[in-house]
Scaffold this active site. Structure first.
Site, PDB file in Angstrom:
ATOM      1  N   ARG A  11       0.849  -1.191   0.000  1.00  0.00           N
ATOM      2  CA  ARG A  11       0.000   0.000   0.000  1.00  0.00           C
ATOM      3  C   ARG A  11       0.890   1.249   0.000  1.00  0.00           C
ATOM      4  O   ARG A  11       1.538   1.557   0.999  1.00  0.00           O
ATOM      5  CB  ARG A  11      -0.921   0.004   1.219  1.00  0.00           C
ATOM      6  CG  ARG A  11      -1.898  -1.151   1.259  1.00  0.00           C
ATOM      7  CD  ARG A  11      -2.966  -0.941   2.331  1.00  0.00           C
ATOM      8  NE  ARG A  11      -2.394  -0.746   3.655  1.00  0.00           N
ATOM      9  CZ  ARG A  11      -2.198  -1.717   4.536  1.00  0.00           C
ATOM     10  NH1 ARG A  11      -2.483  -2.964   4.216  1.00  0.00           N
ATOM     11  NH2 ARG A  11      -1.708  -1.468   5.735  1.00  0.00           N
TER      12      ARG A  11
ATOM     13  N   ASP B  53       1.893   5.265  -0.041  1.00  0.00           N
ATOM     14  CA  ASP B  53       1.384   6.472   0.594  1.00  0.00           C
ATOM     15  C   ASP B  53       0.973   7.513  -0.444  1.00  0.00           C
ATOM     16  O   ASP B  53       1.292   7.392  -1.634  1.00  0.00           O
ATOM     17  CB  ASP B  53       2.452   7.081   1.512  1.00  0.00           C
ATOM     18  CG  ASP B  53       2.805   6.167   2.677  1.00  0.00           C
ATOM     19  OD1 ASP B  53       1.964   5.350   3.062  1.00  0.00           O
ATOM     20  OD2 ASP B  53       3.936   6.286   3.194  1.00  0.00           O
TER      21      ASP B  53
ATOM     22  N   TYR C 202      12.225  -0.267  -4.183  1.00  0.00           N
ATOM     23  CA  TYR C 202      11.878   1.131  -4.392  1.00  0.00           C
ATOM     24  C   TYR C 202      13.076   1.899  -4.930  1.00  0.00           C
ATOM     25  O   TYR C 202      14.234   1.525  -4.696  1.00  0.00           O
ATOM     26  CB  TYR C 202      11.442   1.793  -3.078  1.00  0.00           C
ATOM     27  CG  TYR C 202      10.049   1.460  -2.622  1.00  0.00           C
ATOM     28  CD1 TYR C 202       8.971   2.301  -2.919  1.00  0.00           C
ATOM     29  CD2 TYR C 202       9.787   0.310  -1.877  1.00  0.00           C
ATOM     30  CE1 TYR C 202       7.692   2.009  -2.483  1.00  0.00           C
ATOM     31  CE2 TYR C 202       8.509   0.008  -1.439  1.00  0.00           C
ATOM     32  CZ  TYR C 202       7.462   0.861  -1.743  1.00  0.00           C
ATOM     33  OH  TYR C 202       6.197   0.564  -1.322  1.00  0.00           O
TER      34      TYR C 202
ATOM     35  N   ARG D  58      11.303   6.599   2.971  1.00  0.00           N
ATOM     36  CA  ARG D  58      11.585   8.033   2.952  1.00  0.00           C
ATOM     37  C   ARG D  58      12.415   8.465   4.153  1.00  0.00           C
ATOM     38  O   ARG D  58      13.181   9.423   4.078  1.00  0.00           O
ATOM     39  CB  ARG D  58      10.281   8.814   2.862  1.00  0.00           C
ATOM     40  CG  ARG D  58       9.582   8.601   1.512  1.00  0.00           C
ATOM     41  CD  ARG D  58       8.356   9.465   1.345  1.00  0.00           C
ATOM     42  NE  ARG D  58       7.254   9.025   2.172  1.00  0.00           N
ATOM     43  CZ  ARG D  58       6.581   9.803   3.008  1.00  0.00           C
ATOM     44  NH1 ARG D  58       6.932  11.080   3.167  1.00  0.00           N
ATOM     45  NH2 ARG D  58       5.571   9.331   3.701  1.00  0.00           N
TER      46      ARG D  58
END
Length: 297
Positions: A54, A56, A136, A224
């Site tokens: 999921r 953001d 990522y 992040r």
């Protein structure tokens, strides 16, 4: 009996309030399930999506994976050739028909969500629980890099020079199985134990800094935060050992900032061999239920 279908997705996250369906907000799940509801409107209830990770609000995806369960007869109905038949030609691939028809419905939106492929899922496949890793990328254009306006939606422009080599060294100190509480937004009863399998920094030909991270799963805001910690190293505000020391402390800190979502893209999700899918899903589901946890990007 149901038919499980794997969907491979890509989207630009700028216009979405994240993946998960939310009342009155535009989300990836909401838009795609809306398209599925339109396509399956005459076949009863619309399929629901299960996703690998999921993402953001504002996070992009080039290699997101989801699955749906549908009634085989309903699937045959929505992928049947239109009136007039195939004119003697071989029947089209029903999964290709599904992609084309979903694309036709989604094309009326902002064209920021694409169904890249659909296929019958192997036995035991679960988009979320069968995954063995998520990968990522994060892009930063610092002072010396080319600031390309065509890449502005997926690149953070940073007004100072960063030391890519120091950032890469710091990233290597964080690898392995560990408690990433210092880099995760707390969630009640959720584990912050993760295995960070790889984390590297490099510069593209245009000078843009690109981080590549891979883990079995990432907790909320973890990518992040990890990027923000290494940016603090590249700027000279933390020593190369600083991120690992913060991880050892195990608490959120103001020593670095969690970077904006716009620079982050889910690039790929990895799965084991088909014969291992069911066992992997069972093992992962047991761990997630034990910790009341979810998998997020």
């Amino acid at each position: 009996m149901t038919l499980r279908i794997r969907l491979d997705l890509a989207y630009q996250g700028t216009g979405f309030a994240g993946w998960s369906r939310q009342p009155s907000l535009r989300t990836v799940q909401g838009v795609l399930e809306g398209a599925l509801a339109t396509l399956f409107r005459r076949q009863g209830s619309a399929p629901r999506l299960v996703v690998a990770g999921r993402t953001d609000a504002g996070v992009h995806a080039a290699g997101q994976v989801a699955h749906i369960d549908v009634d085989p007869d309903a699937f045959e109905d929505v992928t049947r050739p239109k009136r007039g038949g195939s004119g003697g030609r071989p029947a089209p691939d029903p999964y290709g028909v599904l992609v084309r028809r979903l694309t036709g419905i989604l094309g009326s939106s902002d064209d920021d969500l694409v169904v890249r492929a659909a296929r019958r899922a192997p036995d035991g496949f679960d988009a979320r629980f069968s995954a063995v890793w998520r990968r990522y990328a994060y892009r930063i254009a610092d002072l010396g890099a080319e600031h390309d306006p065509l890449q502005r939606h997926r690149t953070v422009w940073y007004p100072r020079s960063l030391d890519a080599e120091s950032m890469d060294v710091a990233a290597q100190t964080l690898l392995g199985l560990g408690d990433f509480a210092a880099f995760c937004k707390p969630r009640e009863e959720a584990t912050t134990i993760r295995t960070l399998q790889s984390y590297r920094w490099r510069r593209d030909d245009d000078g843009v800094l690109v981080a590549a991270l891979q883990a079995d799963a990432f907790c909320h805001s973890m990518v992040r935060a990890l990027v923000g910690a290494c940016l603090a190293v590249g700027e000279g505000r933390l020593d190369v050992s600083g991120p690992a020391e913060l991880m050892q402390a195990g608490e959120r800190t103001s020593a670095f900032k969690v970077l904006p979502a716009k620079g982050l893209t889910l690039t790929e999700v990895g799965y084991p061999a088909d014969e291992e899918l069911a066992d992997r899903a069972e093992q992962t589901r047991a761990r997630r239920e034990l910790h009341a946890d979810g998998v997020v990007g």
